[in-house]
Design a protein around this motif. Structure first.
Motif, PDB file in Angstrom:
ATOM      1  N   ALA A 102       5.533  11.591  -1.186  1.00  0.00           N
ATOM      2  CA  ALA A 102       6.863  12.027  -1.064  1.00  0.00           C
ATOM      3  C   ALA A 102       7.100  11.868   0.629  1.00  0.00           C
ATOM      4  O   ALA A 102       8.355  11.749   1.102  1.00  0.00           O
ATOM      5  N   ASP A 103       6.216  11.710   1.382  1.00  0.00           N
ATOM      6  CA  ASP A 103       6.400  11.682   2.819  1.00  0.00           C
ATOM      7  C   ASP A 103       6.767  10.462   3.446  1.00  0.00           C
ATOM      8  O   ASP A 103       6.992  10.429   4.673  1.00  0.00           O
ATOM      9  N   GLY A 104       7.006   9.419   2.498  1.00  0.00           N
ATOM     10  CA  GLY A 104       7.436   8.065   3.138  1.00  0.00           C
ATOM     11  C   GLY A 104       6.442   7.372   3.430  1.00  0.00           C
ATOM     12  O   GLY A 104       6.373   6.178   3.921  1.00  0.00           O
ATOM     13  N   SER A 105       5.116   7.764   3.407  1.00  0.00           N
ATOM     14  CA  SER A 105       3.988   6.977   4.084  1.00  0.00           C
ATOM     15  C   SER A 105       3.842   5.782   3.294  1.00  0.00           C
ATOM     16  O   SER A 105       2.937   4.787   3.757  1.00  0.00           O
ATOM     17  N   ALA A 106       4.155   5.683   1.885  1.00  0.00           N
ATOM     18  CA  ALA A 106       4.024   4.534   1.249  1.00  0.00           C
ATOM     19  C   ALA A 106       5.317   3.753   0.637  1.00  0.00           C
ATOM     20  O   ALA A 106       5.304   3.092  -0.279  1.00  0.00           O
TER      21      ALA A 106
END
Length: 130
Positions: A102-106
């Motif tokens: 969910a952190d946007g890293s992907a």
């Protein structure tokens, strides 16, 4: 019907906002195949790391397939699963569920997975009627 809603939970909904934990429990007990798939993918992502974890095995029967489709097609159910597990979900075909951090890293990988190109490349004649 997609969920087995208890009279108490239905009464709560009729009175106003529903406690999300109660809704999570309703989803877990009503759609056990979908719940188990998402929870196992979340565990796989956390253990293996990487950009995402996905399922590529078709459901064992139409009941399981129906549960998965209901979970992924409902904004409320899907959003609840995402919040509960702390992931973003993506869905292709009749069974390919993927979980992303969910952190946007992907974000780039999620965009490729959910793109028109990604959808087209994930087609198979065996999945025509899934």
């Amino acid at each position: 019907m997609s969920l087995d809603v208890s009279p108490a939970l239905l009464a709560q909904a009729e009175r106003g906002e529903v406690d999300e934990a109660a809704f999570v429990d309703c989803v877990r007990t009503s759609l056990p195949f979908a719940w188990d798939m998402v929870s196992s993918l979340v565990a796989q992502l956390r253990v293996d790391g990487g950009e995402f974890a996905d399922n590529q095995t078709p459901p064992p029967d139409e009941q399981a397939r129906g549960q998965l489709l209901r979970a992924m097609a409902s904004d409320a159910i899907r959003g609840t699963l995402e919040r509960h597990f702390g992931v973003r979900l993506a869905f292709q075909n009749c069974h390919r569920v993927a979980v992303f951090p969910a952190d946007g890293s992907a974000d780039e990988r999620l965009a490729r997975f959910t793109s028109v190109r990604g959808q087209l490349l994930n087609q198979s004649p065996t999945l025509r009627d899934c």
